[in-house]
Design an enzyme around this catalytic site. Structure first.
Site, short mmCIF file in Angstrom:
data_model
loop_
_atom_site.label_atom_id
_atom_site.label_comp_id
_atom_site.label_asym_id
_atom_site.label_seq_id
_atom_site.Cartn_x
_atom_site.Cartn_y
_atom_site.Cartn_z
N GLU A 59 17.46 13.42 51.91
CA GLU A 59 16.87 12.10 51.72
C GLU A 59 16.80 11.75 50.23
OE1 GLU A 59 14.22 11.55 55.67
OE2 GLU A 59 13.23 12.63 54.07
N CYS A 117 14.16 8.53 43.59
CA CYS A 117 13.69 9.90 43.78
C CYS A 117 14.79 10.68 44.50
CB CYS A 117 12.40 9.86 44.60
SG CYS A 117 11.76 11.49 45.00
N CYS A 148 5.92 25.66 49.64
CA CYS A 148 4.54 25.39 49.24
C CYS A 148 3.74 25.05 50.49
CB CYS A 148 4.48 24.22 48.24
SG CYS A 148 5.33 24.62 46.72
N CYS A 194 5.70 11.41 48.19
CA CYS A 194 5.87 12.79 47.73
C CYS A 194 5.54 13.78 48.82
CB CYS A 194 4.89 13.07 46.59
SG CYS A 194 5.52 12.61 45.02
N1 SAH Z 1 10.21 21.13 44.14
C1 SAH Z 1 9.80 20.36 43.05
C2 SAH Z 1 10.17 18.89 43.19
C3 SAH Z 1 10.02 18.26 44.53
S1 SAH Z 1 8.40 18.04 45.11
C4 SAH Z 1 8.31 20.51 42.81
O1 SAH Z 1 7.61 21.03 43.67
O2 SAH Z 1 7.87 20.13 41.73
C5 SAH Z 1 7.77 16.74 44.06
C6 SAH Z 1 6.26 16.68 43.97
O3 SAH Z 1 5.68 16.33 45.25
C7 SAH Z 1 5.63 18.03 43.60
O4 SAH Z 1 4.69 17.88 42.58
C8 SAH Z 1 4.98 18.43 44.89
O5 SAH Z 1 3.92 19.31 44.71
C9 SAH Z 1 4.54 17.12 45.46
N2 SAH Z 1 4.20 17.18 46.89
C10 SAH Z 1 4.74 17.98 47.82
N3 SAH Z 1 4.15 17.74 49.02
C11 SAH Z 1 3.24 16.78 48.83
C12 SAH Z 1 2.35 16.08 49.69
N4 SAH Z 1 2.32 16.30 50.99
N5 SAH Z 1 1.55 15.14 49.15
C13 SAH Z 1 1.61 14.86 47.83
N6 SAH Z 1 2.46 15.46 46.97
C14 SAH Z 1 3.26 16.42 47.46
FE1 SF4 Z 2 7.20 23.29 46.94
FE2 SF4 Z 2 8.58 21.33 45.74
FE3 SF4 Z 2 9.78 23.01 47.43
FE4 SF4 Z 2 8.08 21.23 48.37
S1 SF4 Z 2 10.00 20.78 47.40
S2 SF4 Z 2 8.19 23.41 48.95
S3 SF4 Z 2 6.59 21.13 46.72
S4 SF4 Z 2 8.85 23.55 45.49
#
Ligand code: SAH
Ligand code: SF4
Length: 360
Positions: free
Chosen positions: A105, A118, A129, A348
């Site tokens: 996406e 994005c 995470c 996000c």
């Molecule tokens: N993997 C990278 C980039 C993609 S995620 C990273 O983690 O930085 C981009 C941002 O979205 C990150 O700061 C992540 O913690 C945040 N994010 C992920 N899941 C989320 C959620 N459910 N609500 C708000 N932010 C979220």
């Molecule tokens: Fe964590 Fe970013 Fe990967 Fe989501 S996309 S699992 S926030 S590292």
């Protein structure tokens, strides 16, 4: 989703090779292999990326006989738009189909007269995470340079963007620093004035902070700004939220932030997903402020965007503001990110494509 059967894989081998995503030097080589001059290789590169033209038949500055041979031997394939969802706030989420039947996406976000795209770097994400939907889909593969460059290329066309003055954030699916091998050449094409020509200053690469990736990223001069996903200044809480954080203790991450600040004039963003009852109490704010003190950073507070796969909750607006007030009292500047496109699951952490055979 398509699965790659033996027959299909064999059939694909006879297809013209897809060379969208190749860099300038490889076009120069390709030109000489096809008995053209090096400058003509550079011309091909410019036709494709700068002029956004993937139809060799219309590259009028090159000999017609060459264009025919080129078209027979090579293809320039972009990700295909499989679906588009549009939010009430104008945000559009694109599902892009890749050559092997997988998809990712990418999101178009218009806000206050400015556009942000994005983009994704992986199909899924291996980091998993605790709160992120992309993490729940597991990891399938890295995107190629062409699949990364293909995203702004396609979104420009689909959204009628007629110049390249939009912002790009690598905050879609995947952990960019775990795919640096392909992200680096993609960024090269995206920021090259003869490529897509997007200003380096308009691009942000968001990462949880991967030791090897940070070392490599910071060693290359002129890379775009990083945003670090911190989410907690407590080692224990951070490790619970980001399993991979155990490989890079906060003390070491801080060292990288100091290094990055020296190399970049702008402040680095620290992203902080606010999870009620987990990391947004007054003591968490004070701990965060202590972590930030002495660093050239700003904090981007992101109230958790809900999805059905986890039980986390976002804090009330009042609690989020109280958290921000504590940071301000301790002289740390921060913003609370407004969620965009949440009605179409484009905010996000709400991006995911569950491919057949992959775990939910
Ligand atoms: N993997 C990278 C980039 C993609 S995620 C990273 O983690 O930085 C981009 C941002 O979205 C990150 O700061 C992540 O913690 C945040 N994010 C992920 N899941 C989320 C959620 N459910 N609500 C708000 N932010 C979220
Ligand atoms: Fe964590 Fe970013 Fe990967 Fe989501 S996309 S699992 S926030 S590292």
């Amino acid at each position: 989703m398509l699965s790659m059967t033996g027959t299909r894989a064999a059939a694909e081998n006879t297809d013209p090779a897809n060379i969208f995503g190749m860099d300038e030097s490889r076009f120069v080589n390709l030109a000489s292999e096809m008995s053209l001059k090096p400058f003509q290789g550079r011309e091909i590169y410019r036709w494709i990326y700068r002029k956004r033209n993937v139809d060799p038949g219309s590259w009028t500055s090159l000999p017609a006989s060459f264009r025919k041979r080129f078209a027979a031997r090579y293809s320039l394939e972009l990700p295909k738009v499989a679906s588009v969802l549009e939010s009430r706030d104008g945000t559009k989420k694109f599902l892009l189909l890749l050559r092997d039947g997988l998809s990712v996406e990418a999101v178009y976000i218009p806000q206050n007269g400015r556009v942000t795209l994005c983009l994704s770097t992986q199909v899924g994400c291996p980091v998993r995470c605790a709160f992120c939907l992309t993490g729940k889909m597991g990891f399938t593969r890295n995107l190629t340079p062409g699949e990364i460059v293909g995203q702004p290329f396609v979104l420009e066309r689909e959204c009628g963007l007629d110049d390249n003055s939009y912002n790009v954030v690598f905050m879609g699916m995947g952990e960019p620093l775990l795919n640096l091998e392909n992200l680096k050449p993609a960024l090269g094409i995206m920021t090259d004035p003869d490529g897509l020509g997007i200003s380096r200053r308009r691009i942000t690469v968001s990462t949880i902070g991967v030791r090897k990736g940070l070392e490599e990223y910071l060693a290359v001069p002129g890379m775009p700004q990083l945003a670090i996903s911190l989410h907690s200044a407590s080692e224990e809480t951070r490790k619970k939220l980001i399993p991979a954080a155990k490989e890079l203790p906060l003390k070491d991450l801080r060292g990288f932030l100091q290094d990055a600040s020296r190399k970049n004039r702008e402040r680095i963003s620290l992203e902080y997903v606010m999870l009620d009852g987990i990391n947004c109490e007054p003591e968490d704010a004070r701990q965060l402020a202590r972590f930030c003190s002495g660093l050239k950073v700003k904090v981007n507070l992101i109230p958790f965007n809900p999805h059905p796969y986890v039980d986390f909750k976002k804090p009330t607006q009042r609690k989020a503001i109280a958290f921000q007030d504590i940071l301000a009292e301790m002289r740390i500047s921060s913003t609370i990110r407004q969620s965009r496109g949440s009605d179409i699951s484009a905010a996000c952490g709400q991006l995911a494509v569950f491919h057949k055979g992959k775990q939910r």
